[in-house]
Design a protein around this motif. Structure first.
Motif, PDB file in Angstrom:
ATOM      1  N   TYR A   1      72.635  47.948  11.787  1.00 15.87           N
ATOM      2  CA  TYR A   1      73.371  47.607  13.009  1.00 15.87           C
ATOM      3  C   TYR A   1      74.179  48.815  13.480  1.00 15.87           C
ATOM      4  CZ  TYR A   1      76.891  45.453  15.974  1.00 15.87           C
ATOM      5  OH  TYR A   1      77.720  45.151  17.019  1.00 15.87           O
TER       6      TYR A   1
ATOM      7  N   TYR B   1      74.508  49.059  19.348  1.00 12.22           N
ATOM      8  CA  TYR B   1      73.771  49.367  20.588  1.00 12.22           C
ATOM      9  C   TYR B   1      73.194  48.064  21.137  1.00 12.22           C
ATOM     10  CZ  TYR B   1      70.193  51.531  23.609  1.00 12.22           C
ATOM     11  OH  TYR B   1      69.414  51.907  24.675  1.00 12.22           O
TER      12      TYR B   1
ATOM     13  N   ALA C   1      69.855  48.682  26.096  1.00  7.67           N
ATOM     14  CA  ALA C   1      68.846  48.348  25.080  1.00  7.67           C
ATOM     15  C   ALA C   1      67.786  47.418  25.675  1.00  7.67           C
ATOM     16  CB  ALA C   1      69.532  47.691  23.888  1.00  7.67           C
ATOM     17  N   ARG C   2      68.239  46.454  26.459  1.00  9.13           N
ATOM     18  CA  ARG C   2      67.315  45.481  27.049  1.00  9.13           C
ATOM     19  C   ARG C   2      66.295  46.181  27.960  1.00  9.13           C
ATOM     20  NH1 ARG C   2      66.380  39.959  28.105  1.00  9.13           N
ATOM     21  NH2 ARG C   2      67.637  39.668  26.247  1.00  9.13           N
TER      22      ARG C   2
ATOM     23  N   ILE D   1      65.154  49.166  27.765  1.00  7.83           N
ATOM     24  CA  ILE D   1      64.130  49.888  26.994  1.00  7.83           C
ATOM     25  C   ILE D   1      63.053  48.900  26.520  1.00  7.83           C
ATOM     26  CG2 ILE D   1      63.651  51.409  25.023  1.00  7.83           C
ATOM     27  CD1 ILE D   1      65.792  52.778  26.480  1.00  7.83           C
ATOM     28  N   TRP D   2      63.515  47.799  25.910  1.00  6.82           N
ATOM     29  CA  TRP D   2      62.523  46.849  25.387  1.00  6.82           C
ATOM     30  C   TRP D   2      61.657  46.296  26.529  1.00  6.82           C
ATOM     31  CZ3 TRP D   2      61.047  47.398  20.794  1.00  6.82           C
ATOM     32  CH2 TRP D   2      61.916  47.628  19.734  1.00  6.82           C
TER      33      TRP D   2
ATOM     34  N   TYR E   1      57.642  46.629  26.642  1.00  8.02           N
ATOM     35  CA  TYR E   1      56.696  45.497  26.722  1.00  8.02           C
ATOM     36  C   TYR E   1      55.830  45.578  27.977  1.00  8.02           C
ATOM     37  CZ  TYR E   1      58.514  43.387  22.534  1.00  8.02           C
ATOM     38  OH  TYR E   1      58.848  43.160  21.218  1.00  8.02           O
TER      39      TYR E   1
ATOM     40  N   TYR F   1      50.220  45.105  21.905  1.00  7.98           N
ATOM     41  CA  TYR F   1      51.387  44.235  22.048  1.00  7.98           C
ATOM     42  C   TYR F   1      51.900  43.794  20.669  1.00  7.98           C
ATOM     43  CZ  TYR F   1      54.252  40.145  22.752  1.00  7.98           C
ATOM     44  OH  TYR F   1      55.304  39.263  22.699  1.00  7.98           O
TER      45      TYR F   1
ATOM     46  N   HIS G   1      59.362  45.629  16.666  1.00  8.60           N
ATOM     47  CA  HIS G   1      60.619  45.068  17.186  1.00  8.60           C
ATOM     48  C   HIS G   1      61.201  44.078  16.158  1.00  8.60           C
ATOM     49  CE1 HIS G   1      62.704  43.412  21.093  1.00  8.60           C
ATOM     50  NE2 HIS G   1      63.553  43.625  20.134  1.00  8.60           N
ATOM     51  N   SER G   2      60.344  43.239  15.598  1.00  5.44           N
ATOM     52  CA  SER G   2      60.818  42.285  14.577  1.00  5.44           C
ATOM     53  C   SER G   2      61.427  43.036  13.406  1.00  5.44           C
ATOM     54  CB  SER G   2      59.658  41.432  14.035  1.00  5.44           C
ATOM     55  OG  SER G   2      59.096  40.679  15.063  1.00  5.44           O
TER      56      SER G   2
ATOM     57  N   ARG H   1      66.805  35.998  16.189  1.00  2.20           N
ATOM     58  CA  ARG H   1      65.980  37.044  16.800  1.00  2.20           C
ATOM     59  C   ARG H   1      64.540  37.071  16.315  1.00  2.20           C
ATOM     60  NH1 ARG H   1      69.584  42.384  17.694  1.00  2.20           N
ATOM     61  NH2 ARG H   1      71.306  41.365  18.753  1.00  2.20           N
TER      62      ARG H   1
ATOM     63  N   MET I   1      61.327  56.512  24.084  1.00  2.00           N
ATOM     64  CA  MET I   1      62.283  56.682  22.980  1.00  2.00           C
ATOM     65  C   MET I   1      63.374  57.680  23.354  1.00  2.00           C
ATOM     66  SD  MET I   1      61.539  54.558  20.727  1.00  2.00           S
ATOM     67  CE  MET I   1      60.857  53.464  21.947  1.00  2.00           C
TER      68      MET I   1
ATOM     69  N   GLY J   1      63.773  54.862  16.170  1.00  2.00           N
ATOM     70  CA  GLY J   1      62.782  54.490  17.189  1.00  2.00           C
ATOM     71  C   GLY J   1      61.704  55.555  17.276  1.00  2.00           C
TER      72      GLY J   1
END
Ligand SMILES: Cc1cc2nc3c(=O)[nH]c(=O)nc-3n(C[C@H](O)[C@H](O)[C@H](O)COP(=O)(O)OP(=O)(O)OC[C@H]3O[C@@H](n4cnc5c(N)ncnc54)[C@H](O)[C@@H]3O)c2cc1C
Length: 481
Positions: A208, A211, A216-217, A219-220, A224, A244, A251-252, A281, A376, A388
């Motif tokens: 952790y 961030y 962050a959102r 980037i994800w 995707y 995918y 990500h997991s 999550r 990244m 990353g």
């Protein structure tokens, strides 16, 4: 059950003024109160326990445990075997391998400009920044100048710029067979320049960092969008689905590491696991867990496909004893009979790119993955960017081994890997293996949470729990006297 006992106790009460059952009932009642008091006290001291209390309210809605058994989709192994072999063979070897001098130093460009938008770093913690290696810490041989290229005298070659010499070393035969090659799946990040730095991965654990939020959102979301634009509409082909799933699995794994090593209390700097976060999550979404297993097997297949190459490569960091250990561990991993028997073909890459559009599709997906690797540079937290980059670089190496080289049939390019690619590949597999182990270990605690059963106290709080329990017993006992 509880009501039946209550009736029984009421009947005994009528027969006897102070029946044993009544005393027991009172005792139980007192104990329940004492337990509640203990709970209130414990929740103050143990964030994990208060997590149970919070969760207790919401955990009854879903009974879907998302049980994972049988064959892992698109692979040739089953969950039970993977869990067993991961704990028995892979995880212990990988854990040792990544600690060796050769595998713990990763070369990376940390300060990069985002090619897509202005960076709006949202990192809150000191833990966000990377602890770089002092110059004299990383292996001398990584800095060695090339054999017979510019000069045979390493000192003359240094030109006072160790970063410069580092890259030349990598572009030579210092490591047998480990030359600078262009990986079509990633953006070339290995060019010699002052921005390259060596990082000791052991000093920078993935955990952790604080961030979060829009940066962050974004980037994800962008990742995707690149990994499979048509995935949600169900129109994507098999190859796009693979991309995918690789990203989702990664990500997991990142989320599992965040949850497993979380800053529970900022004031006291207390770190520990955050099971609620792990559940919210990852674990509550069976697909995300499945994708984690898929990514793990995909990377494992890449490593085993490159087995001959990896066993012949020279692991030279200048520390002879550690290099011998790295070589030996690599051999133990790749030649492990238990692993070979249990999961001989973790993923069958030959099934892909078979349609008549195969070559174009490959180019298109390569471009998508290159975009992901460029993204990244937009990650607004240094430590997240480090991991990353490493993990996407490792995935790129796996894609290269599986899809750009056909060493089995000797039709395509012979396999050539960059030293940094192998370091990334092994560290990525170790991270995925850790995540699989954690998921497997924690699944039952989370299951308990879902059923409203208190989770076992975390180890660091066992003493506190023992004391609380003693208090509860004494309190209950005294009230019966
Ligand atoms: C490359 C990268 C590395 C990072 N490394 C770290 C780190 O080391 N430490 C740290 O604290 N933070 C790190 N972060 C931030 C972290 O991943 C989260 O973005 C952040 O904690 C906020 O989480 P969130 O709850 O908004 O959901 P996020 O994890 O940001 O997820 C965003 C959305 O993606 C979807 N999603 C989530 N998981 C999956 C999945 N497995 N498969 C498919 N879809 C999914 C969901 O719709 C979710 O709402 C990193 C971010 C990036 C982009």
């Amino acid at each position: 059950m509880v009501e039946a006992n209550g009736d029984e106790n009421m009947n005994s009460h009528r027969k006897n003024k102070k029946p044993w059952g009544w005393r027991l009932n009172t005792g139980i009642g007192t104990m329940v109160i004492a337990v509640l008091l203990a709970v209130a006290l414990a929740s103050k001291h143990s964030p994990n326990f208060s997590l149970f209390l919070d969760h207790h309210k919401i955990c009854r809605c879903s009974k879907d445990s998302g049980e994972l058994s049988g064959i892992i989709e698109d692979s040739c192994c089953d969950y039970e075997t993977v869990n067993r072999i991961n704990v028995a063979v892979l995880n212990p070897i990988l854990q040792q391998l990544v600690k060796t001098s050769f595998f713990r130093y990763f070369k990376v460009k940390l300060w990069c400009d985002c090619p897509f938008w202005l960076d709006d770093g949202m990192c809150m913690l000191r833990d966000c920044s990377v602890c770089e290696c002092p110059d004299n810490e990383f292996p001398e041989s990584f800095k060695k100048p090339p054999h017979g290229s510019i000069s045979s005298n390493p000192l003359i070659c240094q030109r006072g710029d160790p970063q410069d010499t580092v890259d030349r070393t990598l572009a030579t035969k210092t490591f047998r067979g480990w030359i600078a090659v262009d990986n079509p799946w990633t953006n070339d990040d290995e060019t010699d320049n002052d921005e390259m730095t060596y990082v000791n991965l052991q000093l920078n654990p993935e955990r952790y960092t604080g961030y979060t939020g829009a940066s962050a959102r974004r980037i994800w979301d962008a990742i995707y969008l690149d990994s499979s634009p048509k995935y949600s509409s169900g129109e994507s082909c098999q190859e796009e689905k693979v991309l995918y799933k690789l990203i989702s699995g990664l990500h997991s794994s990142i989320s599992i590491h965040i949850a497993a090593d979380y800053l529970l209390d900022v004031k006291t700097n207390q770190w520990g696991e955050n099971l609620q976060l792990m559940y919210d999550r990852v674990l509550r979404y069976p697909d995300r867990v499945k994708n984690l297993y898929f990514t793990y097997l995909f990377v494992l297949r890449a490593l085993t496909k490159a087995s001959d190459y990896l066993q012949q490569a020279e692991y030279d960091s200048g520390d002879h004893a550690e290099d011998l250990e790295a070589q030996s561990l690599m051999q133990q991993l790749l030649e492990n009979p238990e692993l070979q028997d249990a999961c001989p073909l973790p993923f069958d890459e030959a099934k892909l790119w078979q349609g008549k559009n195969g070559p174009e599709l490959k180019q298109q997906i390569q471009k998508q993955f290159r975009n992901i690797s460029s993204l990244m540079d937009c990650v607004g937290c240094e430590k997240c960017r480090l991991w990353g980059k490493l993990q996407v670089f490792g995935l790129g190496a796996a894609l290269n081994i599986l899809f750009s080289v056909d060493d089995m049939h000797n039709q395509g390019q012979p396999l050539q890997l960059h030293r940094n690619e192998v370091i990334a590949l092994v560290n990525l597999l170790n991270k995925l293996s850790e995540s699989i182990r954690i998921v497997n270990e924690k699944a039952s605690s989370v299951e308990r949470l879902m059923n409203g059963i208190p989770i076992e106290p975390p180890k660091q709080n066992i003493k506190l729990w023992q004391e609380l329990w003693k208090t509860v017993i004494n309190f209950g006992y005294r009230s019966q006297m």
